[in-house]
Design a protein around this motif. Structure first.
Motif, mmCIF file in Angstrom:
data_model
loop_
_atom_site.group_PDB
_atom_site.id
_atom_site.type_symbol
_atom_site.label_atom_id
_atom_site.label_comp_id
_atom_site.label_asym_id
_atom_site.label_seq_id
_atom_site.Cartn_x
_atom_site.Cartn_y
_atom_site.Cartn_z
ATOM 1 N N TYR A 65 15.277 2.357 43.967
ATOM 2 C CA TYR A 65 14.122 2.106 43.101
ATOM 3 C C TYR A 65 13.440 0.829 43.591
ATOM 4 C CZ TYR A 65 16.123 5.537 39.896
ATOM 5 O OH TYR A 65 16.615 6.697 39.346
ATOM 6 N N VAL A 66 12.139 0.897 43.754
ATOM 7 C CA VAL A 66 11.366 -0.248 44.249
ATOM 8 C C VAL A 66 10.705 -0.940 43.067
ATOM 9 C CG1 VAL A 66 9.509 -0.981 45.778
ATOM 10 C CG2 VAL A 66 10.965 0.956 46.423
ATOM 11 N N VAL A 67 10.896 -2.252 42.977
ATOM 12 C CA VAL A 67 10.362 -3.033 41.846
ATOM 13 C C VAL A 67 9.196 -3.885 42.323
ATOM 14 C CG1 VAL A 67 10.898 -4.705 40.044
ATOM 15 C CG2 VAL A 67 12.671 -3.108 40.821
ATOM 16 N N HIS A 68 8.051 -3.738 41.669
ATOM 17 C CA HIS A 68 6.868 -4.560 41.944
ATOM 18 C C HIS A 68 6.466 -5.273 40.657
ATOM 19 C CE1 HIS A 68 5.998 -2.688 45.850
ATOM 20 N NE2 HIS A 68 6.174 -1.505 45.278
ATOM 21 N N ARG A 69 5.995 -6.494 40.801
ATOM 22 C CA ARG A 69 5.417 -7.212 39.670
ATOM 23 C C ARG A 69 4.018 -7.665 40.063
ATOM 24 N NH1 ARG A 69 6.863 -9.466 34.881
ATOM 25 N NH2 ARG A 69 5.882 -11.408 34.247
ATOM 26 N N VAL A 70 3.014 -7.105 39.410
ATOM 27 C CA VAL A 70 1.617 -7.391 39.735
ATOM 28 C C VAL A 70 0.875 -7.733 38.456
ATOM 29 C CG1 VAL A 70 -0.510 -6.513 40.777
ATOM 30 C CG2 VAL A 70 1.710 -5.780 41.679
ATOM 31 N N GLY A 71 0.252 -8.899 38.438
ATOM 32 C CA GLY A 71 -0.527 -9.292 37.274
ATOM 33 C C GLY A 71 0.274 -9.342 36.003
ATOM 34 N N GLY A 72 1.546 -9.717 36.113
ATOM 35 C CA GLY A 72 2.397 -9.822 34.940
ATOM 36 C C GLY A 72 3.011 -8.506 34.492
ATOM 37 N N VAL A 73 2.711 -7.432 35.202
ATOM 38 C CA VAL A 73 3.244 -6.117 34.845
ATOM 39 C C VAL A 73 4.285 -5.703 35.881
ATOM 40 C CG1 VAL A 73 2.704 -3.684 34.483
ATOM 41 C CG2 VAL A 73 1.077 -5.447 33.757
ATOM 42 N N THR A 74 5.468 -5.334 35.414
ATOM 43 C CA THR A 74 6.548 -4.908 36.309
ATOM 44 C C THR A 74 6.589 -3.387 36.381
ATOM 45 O OG1 THR A 74 7.874 -6.865 35.808
ATOM 46 C CG2 THR A 74 9.027 -4.976 36.746
ATOM 47 N N GLN A 75 6.634 -2.876 37.615
ATOM 48 C CA GLN A 75 6.741 -1.444 37.841
ATOM 49 C C GLN A 75 8.047 -1.155 38.570
ATOM 50 O OE1 GLN A 75 3.068 -1.049 40.154
ATOM 51 N NE2 GLN A 75 2.310 0.350 38.585
ATOM 52 N N VAL A 76 8.743 -0.117 38.142
ATOM 53 C CA VAL A 76 9.951 0.338 38.831
ATOM 54 C C VAL A 76 9.685 1.761 39.297
ATOM 55 C CG1 VAL A 76 12.421 0.736 38.672
ATOM 56 C CG2 VAL A 76 11.375 -1.118 37.351
ATOM 57 N N ILE A 77 9.628 1.949 40.618
ATOM 58 C CA ILE A 77 9.224 3.237 41.181
ATOM 59 C C ILE A 77 10.401 3.877 41.904
ATOM 60 C CG2 ILE A 77 7.626 4.374 42.770
ATOM 61 C CD1 ILE A 77 6.091 1.471 42.293
ATOM 62 N N PRO A 78 10.861 5.031 41.440
ATOM 63 C CA PRO A 78 11.953 5.718 42.136
ATOM 64 C C PRO A 78 11.479 6.300 43.462
ATOM 65 C CG PRO A 78 11.173 7.033 40.291
ATOM 66 C CD PRO A 78 10.416 5.744 40.233
ATOM 67 N N ALA A 79 12.237 6.059 44.526
ATOM 68 C CA ALA A 79 11.868 6.601 45.836
ATOM 69 C C ALA A 79 11.945 8.128 45.842
ATOM 70 C CB ALA A 79 12.765 6.023 46.914
ATOM 71 N N ALA A 80 12.715 8.688 44.915
ATOM 72 C CA ALA A 80 12.850 10.144 44.817
ATOM 73 C C ALA A 80 11.877 10.739 43.787
ATOM 74 C CB ALA A 80 14.276 10.514 44.433
ATOM 75 N N LYS A 81 10.874 9.964 43.423
ATOM 76 C CA LYS A 81 9.891 10.404 42.427
ATOM 77 C C LYS A 81 9.226 11.712 42.863
ATOM 78 C CE LYS A 81 5.574 8.720 40.326
ATOM 79 N NZ LYS A 81 4.619 7.583 40.311
ATOM 80 N N LYS A 82 9.000 12.591 41.924
ATOM 81 C CA LYS A 82 8.369 13.875 42.212
ATOM 82 C C LYS A 82 6.997 13.637 42.841
ATOM 83 C CE LYS A 82 7.245 18.339 40.088
ATOM 84 N NZ LYS A 82 7.905 19.072 41.175
ATOM 85 N N GLY A 83 6.723 14.343 43.900
ATOM 86 C CA GLY A 83 5.460 14.190 44.607
ATOM 87 C C GLY A 83 5.564 13.359 45.871
ATOM 88 N N LEU A 84 6.686 12.641 46.026
ATOM 89 C CA LEU A 84 6.859 11.804 47.209
ATOM 90 C C LEU A 84 7.652 12.510 48.314
ATOM 91 C CD1 LEU A 84 7.611 8.268 45.702
ATOM 92 C CD2 LEU A 84 5.420 9.292 46.300
ATOM 93 N N GLU A 85 8.073 13.744 48.060
ATOM 94 C CA GLU A 85 8.910 14.452 49.036
ATOM 95 C C GLU A 85 8.222 14.573 50.393
ATOM 96 O OE1 GLU A 85 9.571 16.176 44.895
ATOM 97 O OE2 GLU A 85 7.851 15.742 46.182
ATOM 98 N N GLN A 86 6.910 14.767 50.366
ATOM 99 C CA GLN A 86 6.154 14.970 51.606
ATOM 100 C C GLN A 86 6.239 13.775 52.544
ATOM 101 O OE1 GLN A 86 1.818 14.634 51.173
ATOM 102 N NE2 GLN A 86 2.133 14.100 49.013
ATOM 103 N N HIS A 87 6.586 12.601 52.003
ATOM 104 C CA HIS A 87 6.591 11.393 52.828
ATOM 105 C C HIS A 87 7.919 11.155 53.559
ATOM 106 C CE1 HIS A 87 2.702 10.413 51.238
ATOM 107 N NE2 HIS A 87 3.148 10.361 49.999
ATOM 108 N N LYS A 153 1.018 6.001 54.599
ATOM 109 C CA LYS A 153 0.892 6.761 53.353
ATOM 110 C C LYS A 153 2.156 6.661 52.511
ATOM 111 C CE LYS A 153 -0.992 10.867 53.459
ATOM 112 N NZ LYS A 153 -1.275 12.260 53.889
ATOM 113 N N ALA A 154 3.314 6.672 53.161
ATOM 114 C CA ALA A 154 4.577 6.612 52.427
ATOM 115 C C ALA A 154 4.717 5.299 51.674
ATOM 116 C CB ALA A 154 5.747 6.799 53.393
#
Length: 306
Positions: A65-87, A153-154
């Protein structure tokens, strides 16, 4: 490792355990073994945080899981998230693990570009600019133009800030159409004009004295048969002494092709050395108007302002 063993012995069924910076104090081979032990423990759930490419290379995308914090907002993005398979992210975790730890990524076609930008980074620091590291930038060698678009793109799909630096000399590897696709995804692309490679563009643009210094670097330091390799691409005669060569568009073209085809600067160290050789050209007012200087200036503006 002893502490980890003691902790594991005391874990209950259904435990939740956090390893913060799991790599601290461990050699790479011990990291590998520890992660295998953790993966095999089915009694509970583990959360690992890391800034180590060694750790990343041991993970599957289902575990990442990739964690980003931008403008005070934290995002946790799963690398296996649906739609990312193509990458095809699993391969990129293995091959590009360092880049996952940056905030911004410059996807570079090859090692020459990485070395050249490392030299440019040092030049900017000498001129009181903040270095790439300050801006959280990683230089990623994707080892070929055909990989620029999919890798850019990935990383964009995982919400990294991404730009690309690519040659324009091989449409079958990376074309203007590929560049448009990336720009539509808000990935800036910096390509040399006139469908040229970095070597060809540089030898077209730098003042002649720095062309000669580059030739001496390739011959005397890097041990290439410079005269023979240039003669192979040049219709005409050339003096044996490089310093007696006369500037002409035809000769500059032949030098650029020879440098590219003979791999004069085709690794990070040599690309860096080459930039340092031509670095004083950046103080030349005329050179500032060339495509090489313009594209590098645009790239640095992206580094500073994104």
């Amino acid at each position: 490792m002893l502490l980890c063993g003691i902790q594991k012995m005391g874990l209950d069924e259904g435990h939740i355990t956090l390893f913060d910076e799991v790599e601290l104090g461990l050699e790479p081979h011990r990291i590998t073994r520890l992660i295998k032990h953790i993966r095999e423990d089915k009694r509970g759930q583990y959360f690992l945080t890391t800034h180590s490419p060694t750790v990343l290379r041991e993970l599957t995308i289902d575990e990442l899981y990739v964690v980003h914090r931008v403008g005070g907002v934290t995002q946790v993005i799963p690398a296996a998230k649906k739609g990312l398979e193509q990458h095809e992210l699993q391969g990129k975790v293995r091959s590009s693990s360092d880049a996952f730890l940056a905030k911004k990524i410059i996807v570079c076609e090859g090692a020459t570009e990485v070395g050249f930008l490392r030299g440019f980074d040092d030049y900017q620091v000498e001129n009181k600019k903040d270095p790439l590291s300050y801006h959280g930038v990683a230089l990623l060698d994707v080892i070929g133009g055909s990989k620029v678009k999919p890798i850019a793109k990935a990383f964009k799909a995982l919400h990294y800030e991404v730009s690309a630096l690519a040659d324009g000399d091989a449409d079958d590897q990376f074309s203007e159409a590929d560049a448009r696709v990336l720009r539509e995804l808000e990935i800036p692309v910096f390509m040399w004009s006139d469908k040229l490679s970095l070597e060809e563009r540089a030898f077209q643009d730098v003042p002649w004295e720095f062309v000669l210094l580059s030739l001496y670097l390739a011959r005397d330091t890097l041990n290439y048969s410079v005269r023979d390799q240039v003669l192979n691409k040049f219709e005409g005669n050339l003096e044996k002494e490089l310093g007696h060569w006369e500037d002409s568009p035809e000769l500059r073209k032949a030098i650029g092709i020879a440098a590219k085809k003979s791999n004069w600067f085709k690794d990070i160290t040599r690309g860096d050395l080459w930039f340092k050789t031509i670095k004083p050209a950046f103080e030349d007012a005329g050179f500032a108007k060339t495509d090489l200087s313009i594209q590098l200036t645009k790239l640095w503006k992206w580094v500073e302002h994104v």
